[in-house]
Design a protein around this motif. Structure first.
Motif, PDB file in Angstrom:
ATOM      1  N   ARG A  42     -12.041   7.031   3.871  1.00 20.03           N
ATOM      2  CA  ARG A  42     -10.736   7.377   4.275  1.00 20.03           C
ATOM      3  C   ARG A  42      -9.911   6.268   3.622  1.00 20.03           C
ATOM      4  O   ARG A  42      -8.806   6.826   3.316  1.00 20.03           O
ATOM      5  CB  ARG A  42     -10.614   7.259   5.914  1.00 20.03           C
ATOM      6  N   LEU A  43     -10.422   5.065   3.678  1.00 26.37           N
ATOM      7  CA  LEU A  43      -9.771   3.883   3.132  1.00 26.37           C
ATOM      8  C   LEU A  43      -9.513   4.315   1.640  1.00 26.37           C
ATOM      9  O   LEU A  43      -8.285   4.024   1.008  1.00 26.37           O
ATOM     10  CB  LEU A  43     -10.336   2.815   3.060  1.00 26.37           C
ATOM     11  N   THR A  98      -5.566  -7.770  10.518  1.00 26.78           N
ATOM     12  CA  THR A  98      -5.882  -6.435   9.972  1.00 26.78           C
ATOM     13  C   THR A  98      -5.561  -5.568  11.251  1.00 26.78           C
ATOM     14  O   THR A  98      -5.070  -4.413  10.987  1.00 26.78           O
ATOM     15  CB  THR A  98      -7.340  -6.542   9.595  1.00 26.78           C
ATOM     16  N   THR A 103      -3.711   0.370  12.231  1.00 32.26           N
ATOM     17  CA  THR A 103      -4.702  -0.559  11.361  1.00 32.26           C
ATOM     18  C   THR A 103      -4.796   0.141  10.110  1.00 32.26           C
ATOM     19  O   THR A 103      -4.804  -0.413   8.957  1.00 32.26           O
ATOM     20  CB  THR A 103      -6.043  -0.622  12.168  1.00 32.26           C
ATOM     21  N   ASN A 104      -4.995   1.653   9.978  1.00 28.15           N
ATOM     22  CA  ASN A 104      -5.009   2.462   8.773  1.00 28.15           C
ATOM     23  C   ASN A 104      -3.778   2.304   8.016  1.00 28.15           C
ATOM     24  O   ASN A 104      -3.992   2.482   6.727  1.00 28.15           O
ATOM     25  CB  ASN A 104      -5.370   3.902   9.237  1.00 28.15           C
ATOM     26  N   ASN A 139      -1.562  -0.241   7.383  1.00 22.51           N
ATOM     27  CA  ASN A 139      -1.171  -1.536   7.573  1.00 22.51           C
ATOM     28  C   ASN A 139      -0.214  -2.198   6.489  1.00 22.51           C
ATOM     29  O   ASN A 139      -0.208  -3.473   6.418  1.00 22.51           O
ATOM     30  CB  ASN A 139      -2.265  -2.480   8.112  1.00 22.51           C
ATOM     31  N   PHE A 196     -15.009   3.622   7.668  1.00 24.11           N
ATOM     32  CA  PHE A 196     -13.892   3.997   7.311  1.00 24.11           C
ATOM     33  C   PHE A 196     -13.711   3.959   5.513  1.00 24.11           C
ATOM     34  O   PHE A 196     -12.547   4.112   5.277  1.00 24.11           O
ATOM     35  CB  PHE A 196     -13.084   3.079   7.828  1.00 24.11           C
ATOM     36  N   HIS A 208      -1.662  -5.297   1.354  1.00 24.49           N
ATOM     37  CA  HIS A 208      -3.204  -6.019   1.102  1.00 24.49           C
ATOM     38  C   HIS A 208      -2.837  -7.416   0.592  1.00 24.49           C
ATOM     39  O   HIS A 208      -1.936  -7.662  -0.213  1.00 24.49           O
ATOM     40  CB  HIS A 208      -3.980  -5.410   0.201  1.00 24.49           C
ATOM     41  N   GLY A 209      -3.685  -8.384   0.993  1.00 24.48           N
ATOM     42  CA  GLY A 209      -3.590  -9.841   0.430  1.00 24.48           C
ATOM     43  C   GLY A 209      -5.089 -10.341   0.184  1.00 24.48           C
ATOM     44  O   GLY A 209      -5.859 -10.275   1.125  1.00 24.48           O
ATOM     45  N   ARG A 250      -1.663 -14.675   3.685  1.00 23.38           N
ATOM     46  CA  ARG A 250      -2.499 -14.093   4.626  1.00 23.38           C
ATOM     47  C   ARG A 250      -1.988 -14.228   6.126  1.00 23.38           C
ATOM     48  O   ARG A 250      -1.706 -13.168   6.925  1.00 23.38           O
ATOM     49  CB  ARG A 250      -3.908 -14.501   4.790  1.00 23.38           C
ATOM     50  N   TYR A 281     -12.113  -2.329  -2.918  1.00 25.02           N
ATOM     51  CA  TYR A 281     -12.655  -2.453  -1.495  1.00 25.02           C
ATOM     52  C   TYR A 281     -14.275  -2.244  -1.704  1.00 25.02           C
ATOM     53  O   TYR A 281     -14.831  -1.864  -0.602  1.00 25.02           O
ATOM     54  CB  TYR A 281     -12.173  -1.133  -0.869  1.00 25.02           C
ATOM     55  N   ARG A 294       2.936  -7.301   9.095  1.00 24.29           N
ATOM     56  CA  ARG A 294       2.328  -6.086   9.784  1.00 24.29           C
ATOM     57  C   ARG A 294       2.801  -6.070  11.259  1.00 24.29           C
ATOM     58  O   ARG A 294       3.017  -4.831  11.816  1.00 24.29           O
ATOM     59  CB  ARG A 294       0.810  -6.264   9.957  1.00 24.29           C
ATOM     60  N   LYS A 339       0.678  -1.063   0.142  1.00 26.11           N
ATOM     61  CA  LYS A 339       0.050  -0.042   0.197  1.00 26.11           C
ATOM     62  C   LYS A 339       0.916   1.207  -0.108  1.00 26.11           C
ATOM     63  O   LYS A 339       2.245   1.191   0.340  1.00 26.11           O
ATOM     64  CB  LYS A 339      -0.952  -0.054   1.337  1.00 26.11           C
ATOM     65  N   GLU A 365     -16.544  -4.314  -0.900  1.00 29.41           N
ATOM     66  CA  GLU A 365     -17.210  -4.889   0.359  1.00 29.41           C
ATOM     67  C   GLU A 365     -17.220  -4.210   1.607  1.00 29.41           C
ATOM     68  O   GLU A 365     -17.908  -4.436   2.409  1.00 29.41           O
ATOM     69  CB  GLU A 365     -16.373  -6.431   0.812  1.00 29.41           C
ATOM     70  N   HIS A 366     -16.373  -2.973   1.543  1.00 33.14           N
ATOM     71  CA  HIS A 366     -16.298  -2.295   2.688  1.00 33.14           C
ATOM     72  C   HIS A 366     -17.372  -0.829   2.459  1.00 33.14           C
ATOM     73  O   HIS A 366     -17.356   0.142   3.209  1.00 33.14           O
ATOM     74  CB  HIS A 366     -14.879  -1.821   3.184  1.00 33.14           C
TER      75      HIS A 366
END
Ligand code: IDP
Length: 147
Positions: free
Chosen positions: A60-61, A91, A109-110, A112, A57, A115-116, A85, A49, A102, A9, A51-52
């Motif tokens: 912001r993500l 996370t 957490t923001n 981190n 958040f 991504h996987g 993972r 993203y 991580r 990221k 699913e979110h």
């Protein structure tokens, strides 16, 4: 052979951790079959993203993930989705164990770092969001039978 989508990221790129992260997956025995440095479009980020969407958040993500270059990769190997993972870590930064990416390098957490994909279906969907079939390079290595 299973494939997964991994992405350093913007915070990982800024912190100069691309090499460290690639090294860990190479040393594990996985095979890199595609990679590129890019700045994600907002559309691409919202799809990635999806699913979110609707969560507090989400904005912001998406703003964060499009704020600078990311290093997108496709890796291949046996059980690469679940094993990567495990190597990435939880996370929530408070739960990410030392020894994971991580756990070793992330505080928040923001932010981190990586991504996987979390399932074969997401891996397929995420790979297609970043790579064309022609951008993936399939090759065999003589060491494969030892891994
Ligand atoms: P993952 O990256 O470990 O697969 P996901 O649940 O897919 O975790 O969430 C995607 C990203 O969204 C996380 O890496 C993290 O940056 C952010 N995120 C997830 N849950 C939260 C939260 O509860 N608060 C803030 N950010 C979160």
């Amino acid at each position: 052979m299973e494939q997964t989508f991994l992405m350093v990221k913007p915070d990982g790129v800024q912190r100069g951790l691309i090499g460290e992260i690639v090294k860990r997956f190479e040393q594990k025995g996985f095979q890199l079959i595609g990679c590129k440095l890019l700045v994600m479009t907002r559309e691409q980020a919202e799809y990635h993203y999806a699913e979110h969407k609707g969560k507090d958040f989400f904005e912001r993500l998406v703003t964060f993930i499009t704020s600078g270059p990311v290093f997108a990769m496709v890796w291949e190997g046996e059980q690469v989705i679940a094993l990567s993972r495990t190597m990435i870590g939880k996370t929530n930064s408070l739960e990410a164990m030392p020894g994971t990416i991580r756990g070793d390098f992330a505080v928040h957490t923001n932010l981190n770092l990586i991504h996987g994909s979390d399932s074969p279906a997401s891996a397929e969907r995420e790979i297609k969001n970043f790579f064309t079939e022609a951008e993936l390079c399939r090759y065999s290595k003589v060491i494969e039978k030892w891994i």
